[in-house]
Every structure is written in structure tokens, then in C-alpha cells.
Design a protein around this motif. Sequence first.
Motif, PDB file in Angstrom:
ATOM      1  N   GLY A  19       0.814  -1.206   0.000  1.00 51.22           N
ATOM      2  CA  GLY A  19       0.000   0.000   0.000  1.00 51.22           C
ATOM      3  C   GLY A  19       0.849   1.257   0.000  1.00 51.22           C
ATOM      4  N   GLN A  20       1.903   1.260   0.793  1.00 45.20           N
ATOM      5  CA  GLN A  20       2.758   2.442   0.855  1.00 45.20           C
ATOM      6  C   GLN A  20       3.486   2.670  -0.470  1.00 45.20           C
ATOM      7  OE1 GLN A  20       3.458   2.558   5.654  1.00 45.20           O
ATOM      8  NE2 GLN A  20       5.238   2.562   4.347  1.00 45.20           N
ATOM      9  N   LEU A  21       3.914   1.588  -1.106  1.00 43.65           N
ATOM     10  CA  LEU A  21       4.560   1.723  -2.414  1.00 43.65           C
ATOM     11  C   LEU A  21       3.567   2.189  -3.469  1.00 43.65           C
ATOM     12  CD1 LEU A  21       6.842  -1.441  -2.425  1.00 43.65           C
ATOM     13  CD2 LEU A  21       7.561   0.952  -2.215  1.00 43.65           C
ATOM     14  N   GLU A  22       2.338   1.714  -3.372  1.00 44.43           N
ATOM     15  CA  GLU A  22       1.303   2.142  -4.320  1.00 44.43           C
ATOM     16  C   GLU A  22       1.069   3.643  -4.223  1.00 44.43           C
ATOM     17  OE1 GLU A  22      -3.353   1.102  -5.517  1.00 44.43           O
ATOM     18  OE2 GLU A  22      -2.492   0.344  -3.641  1.00 44.43           O
ATOM     19  N   ALA A  23       1.075   4.181  -2.997  1.00 45.92           N
ATOM     20  CA  ALA A  23       0.898   5.617  -2.812  1.00 45.92           C
ATOM     21  C   ALA A  23       2.023   6.388  -3.490  1.00 45.92           C
ATOM     22  CB  ALA A  23       0.850   5.956  -1.319  1.00 45.92           C
ATOM     23  N   PHE A  24       3.246   5.919  -3.343  1.00 45.90           N
ATOM     24  CA  PHE A  24       4.382   6.587  -3.981  1.00 45.90           C
ATOM     25  C   PHE A  24       4.267   6.516  -5.501  1.00 45.90           C
ATOM     26  CE2 PHE A  24       8.529   6.907  -5.850  1.00 45.90           C
ATOM     27  CZ  PHE A  24       9.161   7.912  -5.127  1.00 45.90           C
ATOM     28  N   ASN A  25       3.937   5.337  -5.999  1.00 46.25           N
ATOM     29  CA  ASN A  25       3.864   5.166  -7.452  1.00 46.25           C
ATOM     30  C   ASN A  25       2.749   6.003  -8.059  1.00 46.25           C
ATOM     31  OD1 ASN A  25       6.033   3.387  -7.508  1.00 46.25           O
ATOM     32  ND2 ASN A  25       4.736   1.588  -7.186  1.00 46.25           N
ATOM     33  N   ASP A  26       1.616   6.109  -7.372  1.00 43.46           N
ATOM     34  CA  ASP A  26       0.534   6.951  -7.886  1.00 43.46           C
ATOM     35  C   ASP A  26       0.966   8.410  -7.943  1.00 43.46           C
ATOM     36  OD1 ASP A  26      -1.176   4.883  -8.309  1.00 43.46           O
ATOM     37  OD2 ASP A  26      -2.593   5.393  -6.712  1.00 43.46           O
ATOM     38  N   ALA A  27       1.698   8.856  -6.919  1.00 45.71           N
ATOM     39  CA  ALA A  27       2.179  10.239  -6.915  1.00 45.71           C
ATOM     40  C   ALA A  27       3.190  10.455  -8.041  1.00 45.71           C
ATOM     41  CB  ALA A  27       2.815  10.564  -5.565  1.00 45.71           C
ATOM     42  N   ALA A  28       4.058   9.460  -8.263  1.00 49.38           N
ATOM     43  CA  ALA A  28       5.072   9.591  -9.308  1.00 49.38           C
ATOM     44  C   ALA A  28       4.447   9.643 -10.697  1.00 49.38           C
ATOM     45  CB  ALA A  28       6.060   8.426  -9.215  1.00 49.38           C
ATOM     46  N   ARG A  29       3.398   8.842 -10.904  1.00 51.26           N
ATOM     47  CA  ARG A  29       2.766   8.798 -12.217  1.00 51.26           C
ATOM     48  C   ARG A  29       1.851   9.995 -12.459  1.00 51.26           C
ATOM     49  NH1 ARG A  29       2.391   3.088 -11.160  1.00 51.26           N
ATOM     50  NH2 ARG A  29       0.396   3.455 -10.121  1.00 51.26           N
ATOM     51  N   ALA A  30       1.048  10.323 -11.460  1.00 54.42           N
ATOM     52  CA  ALA A  30      -0.014  11.312 -11.681  1.00 54.42           C
ATOM     53  C   ALA A  30       0.294  12.690 -11.127  1.00 54.42           C
ATOM     54  CB  ALA A  30      -1.319  10.801 -11.053  1.00 54.42           C
ATOM     55  N   VAL A  31       1.295  12.815 -10.285  1.00 54.72           N
ATOM     56  CA  VAL A  31       1.666  14.075  -9.635  1.00 54.72           C
ATOM     57  C   VAL A  31       0.422  14.649  -8.941  1.00 54.72           C
ATOM     58  CG1 VAL A  31       3.052  16.172  -9.917  1.00 54.72           C
ATOM     59  CG2 VAL A  31       3.275  14.312 -11.567  1.00 54.72           C
ATOM     60  N   ASP A  32       0.023  15.865  -9.241  1.00 53.23           N
ATOM     61  CA  ASP A  32      -1.087  16.461  -8.496  1.00 53.23           C
ATOM     62  C   ASP A  32      -2.427  15.802  -8.809  1.00 53.23           C
ATOM     63  OD1 ASP A  32      -1.766  18.398  -6.539  1.00 53.23           O
ATOM     64  OD2 ASP A  32      -2.740  19.600  -8.090  1.00 53.23           O
ATOM     65  N   ALA A  33      -2.492  15.081  -9.912  1.00 54.35           N
ATOM     66  CA  ALA A  33      -3.729  14.369 -10.242  1.00 54.35           C
ATOM     67  C   ALA A  33      -3.911  13.103  -9.413  1.00 54.35           C
ATOM     68  CB  ALA A  33      -3.745  14.027 -11.731  1.00 54.35           C
ATOM     69  N   LYS A  34      -2.973  12.854  -8.525  1.00 52.61           N
ATOM     70  CA  LYS A  34      -3.074  11.667  -7.658  1.00 52.61           C
ATOM     71  C   LYS A  34      -4.272  11.737  -6.728  1.00 52.61           C
ATOM     72  CE  LYS A  34      -0.384  13.498  -3.796  1.00 52.61           C
ATOM     73  NZ  LYS A  34       0.889  13.483  -3.076  1.00 52.61           N
ATOM     74  N   TRP A  35      -4.821  12.933  -6.493  1.00 51.02           N
ATOM     75  CA  TRP A  35      -5.822  13.091  -5.444  1.00 51.02           C
ATOM     76  C   TRP A  35      -7.122  12.356  -5.740  1.00 51.02           C
ATOM     77  CZ3 TRP A  35      -4.402  14.153  -0.839  1.00 51.02           C
ATOM     78  CH2 TRP A  35      -3.238  14.905  -0.636  1.00 51.02           C
ATOM     79  N   GLU A  36      -7.441  12.155  -7.002  1.00 49.02           N
ATOM     80  CA  GLU A  36      -8.635  11.363  -7.319  1.00 49.02           C
ATOM     81  C   GLU A  36      -8.449   9.922  -6.839  1.00 49.02           C
ATOM     82  OE1 GLU A  36     -11.369   9.985 -11.155  1.00 49.02           O
ATOM     83  OE2 GLU A  36      -9.783  11.486 -11.399  1.00 49.02           O
ATOM     84  N   ARG A  37      -7.250   9.378  -7.059  1.00 54.70           N
ATOM     85  CA  ARG A  37      -6.948   8.034  -6.592  1.00 54.70           C
ATOM     86  C   ARG A  37      -6.904   7.999  -5.058  1.00 54.70           C
ATOM     87  NH1 ARG A  37      -7.456   2.749  -7.072  1.00 54.70           N
ATOM     88  NH2 ARG A  37      -5.565   1.561  -6.651  1.00 54.70           N
ATOM     89  N   ALA A  38      -6.334   9.017  -4.461  1.00 55.80           N
ATOM     90  CA  ALA A  38      -6.259   9.079  -3.004  1.00 55.80           C
ATOM     91  C   ALA A  38      -7.657   9.150  -2.385  1.00 55.80           C
ATOM     92  CB  ALA A  38      -5.429  10.282  -2.569  1.00 55.80           C
ATOM     93  N   ALA A  39      -8.548   9.896  -3.030  1.00 53.21           N
ATOM     94  CA  ALA A  39      -9.919  10.004  -2.523  1.00 53.21           C
ATOM     95  C   ALA A  39     -10.611   8.651  -2.544  1.00 53.21           C
ATOM     96  CB  ALA A  39     -10.706  11.017  -3.348  1.00 53.21           C
ATOM     97  N   ALA A  40     -10.327   7.848  -3.554  1.00 50.93           N
ATOM     98  CA  ALA A  40     -10.911   6.507  -3.621  1.00 50.93           C
ATOM     99  C   ALA A  40     -10.410   5.643  -2.474  1.00 50.93           C
ATOM    100  CB  ALA A  40     -10.578   5.861  -4.964  1.00 50.93           C
ATOM    101  N   LYS A  41      -9.138   5.786  -2.132  1.00 51.22           N
ATOM    102  CA  LYS A  41      -8.597   5.044  -0.993  1.00 51.22           C
ATOM    103  C   LYS A  41      -9.250   5.495   0.308  1.00 51.22           C
ATOM    104  CE  LYS A  41      -5.713   2.464  -3.240  1.00 51.22           C
ATOM    105  NZ  LYS A  41      -5.906   0.994  -3.304  1.00 51.22           N
ATOM    106  N   ALA A  42      -9.449   6.802   0.453  1.00 56.58           N
ATOM    107  CA  ALA A  42     -10.105   7.313   1.651  1.00 56.58           C
ATOM    108  C   ALA A  42     -11.514   6.754   1.778  1.00 56.58           C
ATOM    109  CB  ALA A  42     -10.138   8.842   1.613  1.00 56.58           C
TER     110      ALA A  42
END
Length: 399
Positions: A41-64
Motif C-alpha cells: 500500500g505504501q509503495l502504491e501511494a508513492f507510485n501513484d504520486a510519481a505517475r499522476a503528480v497532483d492528479a493523484k488526489w482522485e486516486r487518493a480520494a478513492a482510498k479514503a
Amino acid sequence: MDELRATPNALAPHYSRFDVANRLLLTGHSHQAWPDVAVEGQLEAFNDAARAVDAKWERAAAKATEVADGFRELLEDPQGEVALGASTHDLVVRWLSALDLRRKARLVTTDGEFHTLRRQLARLAEEGLEVVRVPAEPAGTLAERIAAEVDSRTAAVLVSAVLFENARIVPGLGELAQVCLRRDAELLVDAYHALGAIEFPVHELGLGAAWVIGGGYKYLQLGEGNCFLRLPEHADRFRPVVTGWFAEFGSLSGHAEATAVRYGRGAARFAGATYDPTSHYRAARVLAFFAAHGLTPGFLRQVSRHQVGLLARAFDELDVSPELMTRDRSNPLSAYAGFLALRCADAAGVQAALASAGVYADARGSTLRLGPAPYLSDDQLHDAVGVLGEVLERAPDGR
């Protein structure tokens, strides 16, 4: 459940990074080991940030959302509103700021609350707020004694479902909730030591109109940064003074012209601001792991009762002098949640001696707390109590 009692414990291989099969970790009431999937999970968070940069928040919201759903399931409240926060303190401060403490400047609590409430309420009392502290013991009559203190001047009642020092389950909270409703006082129930240790169906317990706070750092193995506030249906009339900009996502386009600060509906009104979403990625993986392995509240309660019972029986067999160490035998073990509390004049010294011998527990004042976890085998629990016996034999008053 037999496979969890055996040596090796069937779950232990899934916790290889914490090496639970080779360590006597009786810290299950404080910091349980994380399953290996937490790293993913922690690696997934890093990889999402690396791929999407500020657009990561849509993915983060789904996790929340997954995390909030997990807490709703634990509370058996599928339609409930759940706000998330990095700590219970963050959420308690927002909640306190939503109360009308100018009109009703009185809070009722106990002297057995965790430091989150103890310290914050003590500081508010220094500023002139009336804080009534009801003795937590005897826990069997605590809810009734709290109810007797609730009057028309009371803004809120703050009480634990399970006392953090001795694991005692507090009965009668549903009846207390009814008294609070009649007195127009809010009820906040701290369920941190309940979730993952006992079943906690809020509606069956009569807590549908209560606020419930807790987190996943302890029995749920979610790690830091995963706390929640469950809102009652009447929550939309509250406007927290301490409020983050995430609470106005639904009206950002018009916020500059607004004549009053706007709030989203439901849990959104208790939202904070920009946060580190890594904790939610980790928690989502762990919640999925629990589901895949059948670690439901009912099953975890069975495991907990077995393990705490085993520890209690093994301790009794040590035949320790009560002057040196004892446990409460005035209530059945079913009246306790996820750990065994042992009274000892030098609990901190015993804890340190245990740690030196490879047994990890903790001490709160004069209480040594032994917290098992579902990844430990029965043999490990017996071994840990055996070490405790050796430590006590070396004590000045030991037998």
C-alpha cells in the motif's frame, strides 16, 4: 480458530517483516504488527504520486472512501457518515469547536479517558470551561453515574466504550445516550479500544444518535494516520470553528462571495485540509487482507477472548503474591476487551525487565498491560507469561 492457536500460527507468515513468529509481541493493544501487504500500500501511494503528480488526489480520494467504508462495516453502520483524520485529537478538536460552549459551557467526562481527551479537556478547564470528571471505577455503574451529572447546562458527554488502562468494557452506554438526548447534550464515545477487540454495532448498542471516534493504530493494524469520527444524523446543524478547506469542496466556486463560511454536507463538514494519503493506501490494503482472511469483528472477539483467557489462566498458575502483582477477579473475563491488565507497584520496572528478556508489553502507571494479537500462537503466550514469572521471581518480594 485452531490454526491460529497452533505453532506456527497460520497468520504469522503474512507478518514476516515484523517477524511475529519469532518475537513475543504483547503490544496488541497499542501497536499491532502490520501484515506484509501494508508495504504494498505504501509503495502504491508513492507510485501513484510519481505517475499522476497532483492528479493523484482522485486516486487518493478513492482510498479514503475504502477506509471510511471499512470503519462503517466495523460499526455495522453502512449508511453512516464517517469523517477521517490523522489523529483522534484532530477530530476531537474540530468536534469541540462545533459545540456552543458559550451557551452551555459544561462538559462531563471521566477520570479514565485516554490522554487525547484528558489533556485537551484539562487545558480547556484552565480557560474557564467547566469539566466534570466522574470516577471511572467501578466501570459497571459508570454510565449511570455519568447520566446523573448531565443537566441542562451540559454541552456534551465524552466517555470511552473500553477503558484504556484496564480493558474494562463500559456497559449501559445506550441508556446514557437516551439521557443525553433528553438533556439536549451531545454524546461522544471513544471506541479506539473497542474496534477489533469487541463487536461494536452502534445501532444495536443504542448509539445511533451518538458521535463515535476511534482509529486503526491498535487492533486493526492500519498504522498511524487512520482515525475516524462517525456522525449522527443530526450532525448537519453543526459548524466547526476549526475547519479545513476540504470542508468546502462542494462550494469552492462561490466561496469568495459567500456571506458566511460554507460547509459540505455530512462528513465533509468535519474535513481537514491537505494530508499525506499514504496512510489510507496502507489501511485499504490491510482492510482487504482482513476481509480475505475472515478477520471479522465476531471472529476477532473469539480470538481475543481465548487469548486473554489463556494469559489470565497462565498468570494465575504463577501463584504470584498479590502484594507483588495481581489482576482484577471481581468481574468475569467477558467484561474485558483486548488485553490483560495486571496491577503492580513497579509496572514500569517489570515492563523494562520483560523487554530485556524479549517480551514486549507496556505499562500505564501501576498497570502492566499484556496485549495479544491474532498472529500469536498459544505457545508464544505461554512462553511470555513464563518469562513474566521469572522476572517476578527476581523481584524483592517474589516467591
